[in-house]
Each structure stands twice: as C-alpha cells, then as structure tokens.
Enzyme design. Structure first.
Site, PDB file in Angstrom:
ATOM      1  N   SER A 143       0.870  -1.184   0.000  1.00 40.35           N
ATOM      2  CA  SER A 143       0.000   0.000   0.000  1.00 40.35           C
ATOM      3  C   SER A 143       0.903   1.229   0.000  1.00 40.35           C
ATOM      4  CB  SER A 143      -0.851   0.004   1.280  1.00 40.35           C
ATOM      5  OG  SER A 143      -1.515   1.244   1.427  1.00 40.35           O
ATOM      6  N   TYR A 156      -2.290  -1.158  10.576  1.00 38.90           N
ATOM      7  CA  TYR A 156      -2.290  -1.292   9.108  1.00 38.90           C
ATOM      8  C   TYR A 156      -0.987  -0.742   8.528  1.00 38.90           C
ATOM      9  CZ  TYR A 156      -4.147  -1.311   4.339  1.00 38.90           C
ATOM     10  OH  TYR A 156      -4.347  -1.549   2.992  1.00 38.90           O
TER      11      TYR A 156
HETATM   12  N1  LIG Z   1      -8.549  -0.579  -1.458  1.00 44.58           N
HETATM   13  C1  LIG Z   1      -7.442   0.148  -1.335  1.00 44.58           C
HETATM   14  O1  LIG Z   1      -7.457   1.376  -1.512  1.00 44.58           O
HETATM   15  C2  LIG Z   1      -6.141  -0.524  -1.017  1.00 44.58           C
HETATM   16  C3  LIG Z   1      -4.993   0.266  -1.099  1.00 44.58           C
HETATM   17  C4  LIG Z   1      -3.766  -0.323  -0.827  1.00 44.58           C
HETATM   18  C5  LIG Z   1      -3.697  -1.649  -0.484  1.00 44.58           C
HETATM   19  N2  LIG Z   1      -4.841  -2.406  -0.391  1.00 44.58           N
HETATM   20  C6  LIG Z   1      -4.675  -3.807  -0.052  1.00 44.58           C
HETATM   21  O2  LIG Z   1      -5.216  -4.592  -1.078  1.00 44.58           O
HETATM   22  C7  LIG Z   1      -5.638  -5.851  -0.545  1.00 44.58           C
HETATM   23  C8  LIG Z   1      -7.077  -6.110  -0.962  1.00 44.58           C
HETATM   24  O3  LIG Z   1      -7.870  -5.101  -0.365  1.00 44.58           O
HETATM   25  P1  LIG Z   1      -9.291  -4.630  -0.960  1.00 44.58           P
HETATM   26  O4  LIG Z   1      -9.245  -3.174  -1.027  1.00 44.58           O
HETATM   27  O5  LIG Z   1      -9.640  -5.451  -2.139  1.00 44.58           O
HETATM   28  O6  LIG Z   1     -10.215  -4.982   0.292  1.00 44.58           O
HETATM   29  P2  LIG Z   1     -11.519  -5.877   0.431  1.00 44.58           P
HETATM   30  O7  LIG Z   1     -12.465  -5.578  -0.666  1.00 44.58           O
HETATM   31  O8  LIG Z   1     -11.951  -5.688   1.833  1.00 44.58           O
HETATM   32  O9  LIG Z   1     -10.975  -7.360   0.210  1.00 44.58           O
HETATM   33  C9  LIG Z   1     -10.149  -7.972   1.154  1.00 44.58           C
HETATM   34  C10 LIG Z   1      -9.969  -9.407   0.726  1.00 44.58           C
HETATM   35  O10 LIG Z   1      -9.144 -10.075   1.688  1.00 44.58           O
HETATM   36  C11 LIG Z   1      -9.828 -11.255   2.102  1.00 44.58           C
HETATM   37  N3  LIG Z   1      -9.450 -11.613   3.464  1.00 44.58           N
HETATM   38  C12 LIG Z   1      -9.456 -10.832   4.559  1.00 44.58           C
HETATM   39  N4  LIG Z   1      -9.066 -11.542   5.631  1.00 44.58           N
HETATM   40  C13 LIG Z   1      -8.805 -12.796   5.187  1.00 44.58           C
HETATM   41  C14 LIG Z   1      -8.370 -13.989   5.800  1.00 44.58           C
HETATM   42  N5  LIG Z   1      -8.117 -14.047   7.125  1.00 44.58           N
HETATM   43  N6  LIG Z   1      -8.206 -15.101   5.039  1.00 44.58           N
HETATM   44  C15 LIG Z   1      -8.463 -15.058   3.709  1.00 44.58           C
HETATM   45  N7  LIG Z   1      -8.877 -13.962   3.064  1.00 44.58           N
HETATM   46  C16 LIG Z   1      -9.044 -12.843   3.801  1.00 44.58           C
HETATM   47  C17 LIG Z   1     -11.301 -10.899   1.958  1.00 44.58           C
HETATM   48  O11 LIG Z   1     -12.101 -12.045   1.815  1.00 44.58           O
HETATM   49  P3  LIG Z   1     -13.006 -12.721   2.954  1.00 44.58           P
HETATM   50  O12 LIG Z   1     -13.608 -11.628   3.774  1.00 44.58           O
HETATM   51  O13 LIG Z   1     -13.975 -13.503   2.121  1.00 44.58           O
HETATM   52  O14 LIG Z   1     -12.072 -13.588   3.719  1.00 44.58           O
HETATM   53  C18 LIG Z   1     -11.280 -10.153   0.630  1.00 44.58           C
HETATM   54  O15 LIG Z   1     -11.250 -11.058  -0.435  1.00 44.58           O
HETATM   55  C19 LIG Z   1      -5.441  -5.749   0.954  1.00 44.58           C
HETATM   56  O16 LIG Z   1      -4.202  -6.331   1.309  1.00 44.58           O
HETATM   57  C20 LIG Z   1      -5.397  -4.258   1.201  1.00 44.58           C
HETATM   58  O17 LIG Z   1      -4.697  -3.944   2.369  1.00 44.58           O
HETATM   59  C21 LIG Z   1      -6.056  -1.863  -0.644  1.00 44.58           C
END
Ligand SMILES: NC(=O)c1ccc[n+]([C@@H]2O[C@H](COP(=O)([O-])OP(=O)(O)OC[C@H]3O[C@@H](n4cnc5c(N)ncnc54)[C@H](OP(=O)(O)O)[C@@H]3O)[C@@H](O)[C@H]2O)c1
Length: 254
Positions: A143, A156
């Site tokens: 991130s 985080y």
């Molecule tokens: N959105 C942003 O702006 C952003 C920016 C920088 C980095 N990121 C990173 O990108 C990644 C994806 O985030 P996102 O924005 O797509 O968020 P999201 O829509 O909340 O998706 C998070 C994903 O992680 C899975 N997950 C969470 N805990 C888990 C566990 N214990 N075991 C297996 N799967 C798990 C969730 O699935 P389940 O709930 O079904 O388990 C879901 O598929 C994360 O690492 C986040 O920190 C996001």
C-alpha cells in the site's frame, strides 16, 4: 515481430497462480487478470463463494490465510505439478476503540503480514524445486501506507511497512533459488475496504485531489502491474515496490 514478442513476455500460459483475498475487490480482479493472461488460477478467501462471478476460469477455495495455506499449496502442486505465482492480496483494515487498540494491531499483523509470510514459506520450496523451469514470482500487495504514515490505523501502516521490507528480505533470500519477490503498492482504490471514504464527498474529493491524475483507482487499474510482476516481462526485477497510485506519492502540495 512486436506481437509475438509482447505475447511471450507477458503471457502466463503454462503457469499456475495462487491469489489470496480473491473473494472480492483487488484480489478478485488480480485473480481474473492473471487467468486472462493464461495462468491457471486458484483464488482463496474466507467467504464461502466469491461475491461476483469471475470472468475468467478461476478455481475458488474458501480458507482463512491466518490458518496457513500449506495444505492448499500442496494440493495445487499435486494437481498441477507446479506453482509459479503467489499474490498475497488478503488484507484487513481494523478500526478499533482505544481499549481494543492492541487487539486490532494483533489481528491486522496476523492477516496482513504474518499470513503473507506463511504463504511465501508455503510456496517457496515448490517454486525452488522448479529450478531451471522457472522458479517463481511472489507479489505482495502492500500500500502507499507502506511508504508514508497515515492517521488512525497504526496496525495497518505497521503491517504494510513490514510487508514492504519482508518483500526485500525474501528477495534476498529467495533470489538464488530463482524466486522473485516484489511489492505492488496501490493508492486509493475503490473497494469495500475504502467504501466509507469513497462515499463521503469530502474525503472522496481530498483523496482524488492528492493524486496527479485527479481520480480514485479502480481494481482494474492494478491488473497490468500484476501481470507484469507475475510474468517474464519483469524477470530481472526483484525486491522492488511497484507503486500504482495515480501519482499520490509523487505529489507534494494538494
Ligand atoms: N482498497 C485500497 O485502496 C487498497 C490500497 C492499498 C492496499 N490495499 C490492499 O489490497 C488488498 C485487498 O484489499 P481490498 O481493497 O480489495 O479490500 P476488500 O475488498 O476488503 O478485500 C479484502 C480481501 O481479503 C480477504 N481476506 C481478509 N481476511 C482474510 C483472511 N483471514 N483469510 C483469507 N482472506 C481474507 C477478503 O475475503 P473474505 O472476507 O472472504 O475472507 C477479501 O477477499 C489488501 O491487502 C489491502 O490492504 C487496498
């Protein structure tokens, strides 16, 4: 010759990929994208099923990354004979009352850092055994929080900062075994994780204004970078950050 050269460089034909966090958001888009580039993809998250149907053939498995993926990885290798790509995209952002701050920190570190490391440990011996057939590529989704501090969510920021340097440490350790390890660092992307600030007009505008491109990112904006990192197109790149943030970290004044 441009066509065949491009296709060869970025193709994931014959490669097998595991993508965590694949039930929705960034992980789902990256799983779809890798499959579209020709990989056989297994996506994993806790939900019983992905929220939206994949557009490409992705096999979805329900599991908690915090419980370890050794058995899943062994099953993938037994079925496909190899594993070439790991994308650690599973992540949580836990907001907590002050008296729950340490518990939130622990949960965040467990999923966003420890589980990602465990997944790397699970795939590395298999990738290394592939030797001259290719080794492997690990992509850790960090991130812009891995580069600069943000308010209100120290777990985080600490986890993503840790994952950024874990990426470099593993690049050092696994490079001699033919395994590349890079970080894909998104800026503000519209997903469930950012839904509240996306929906808030003031915070939405502030985040967009701080980018050079003047907008939030969509999950599709990350797919090209993931294919690049997973494929031979990046074959001499390891231990690096690929920041996909619309220029958020390039900009000083808002
Ligand atoms: N959105 C942003 O702006 C952003 C920016 C920088 C980095 N990121 C990173 O990108 C990644 C994806 O985030 P996102 O924005 O797509 O968020 P999201 O829509 O909340 O998706 C998070 C994903 O992680 C899975 N997950 C969470 N805990 C888990 C566990 N214990 N075991 C297996 N799967 C798990 C969730 O699935 P389940 O709930 O079904 O388990 C879901 O598929 C994360 O690492 C986040 O920190 C996001």
């Amino acid at each position: 010759m441009v066509g065949p050269t491009l296709a060869r460089l970025f193709s994931l034909e014959g490669k097998v990929a595991l993508v965590t966090g694949a039930s929705r958001g960034i992980g789902a888009a990256l799983a779809d994208g890798l499959a579209g580039a020709g990989a056989r993809v297994v996506g994993v998250a806790r939900s019983p099923a992905p929220r939206d149907p994949f557009r490409q053939p992705v096999r979805y498995v329900s599991a908690d990354v915090a419980a370890g993926l050794d058995a899943l990885v062994a099953g993938i290798v037994a079925e496909h004979g190899r594993i070439d790509v790991l994308v650690n995209a599973a992540g949580v952002s836990v907001s907590a009352a002050p008296d729950q701050a340490l518990a939130a920190f622990d949960t965040t570190l467990d999923v966003n850092l420890r589980a990602a490391y465990a997944a790397c440990l699970a795939v590395a011996p298999h990738m290394a055994a592939q030797g001259e057939e290719g080794g492997g590529s690990i992509v850790n989704v960090t991130s812009i929080n891995s580069l600069v501090g943000f308010p209100g969510n120290p777990g985080y920021v600490a986890a993503k900062g840790g994952l950024r340097l874990l990426t470099k440490a593993l690049a050092v350790d696994l490079g001699p075994r033919g395994i590349r390890v890079n970080a894909l660092a998104p800026g503000y992307i519209h997903t469930d994780m950012t839904a509240a600030s996306f929906a808030d007009p003031e915070r939405h505008a502030a985040r967009a204004r701080h980018t050079c491109l003047g907008r939030w990112g969509e999950v599709e904006d990350l797919v090209g970078a993931a294919i690049f990192l997973a494929s031979d197109a990046s074959r001499y790149m390891t231990g690096q950050d690929l920041v996909i943030d619309g220029g958020w970290t390039a900009k000083g004044l808002t």
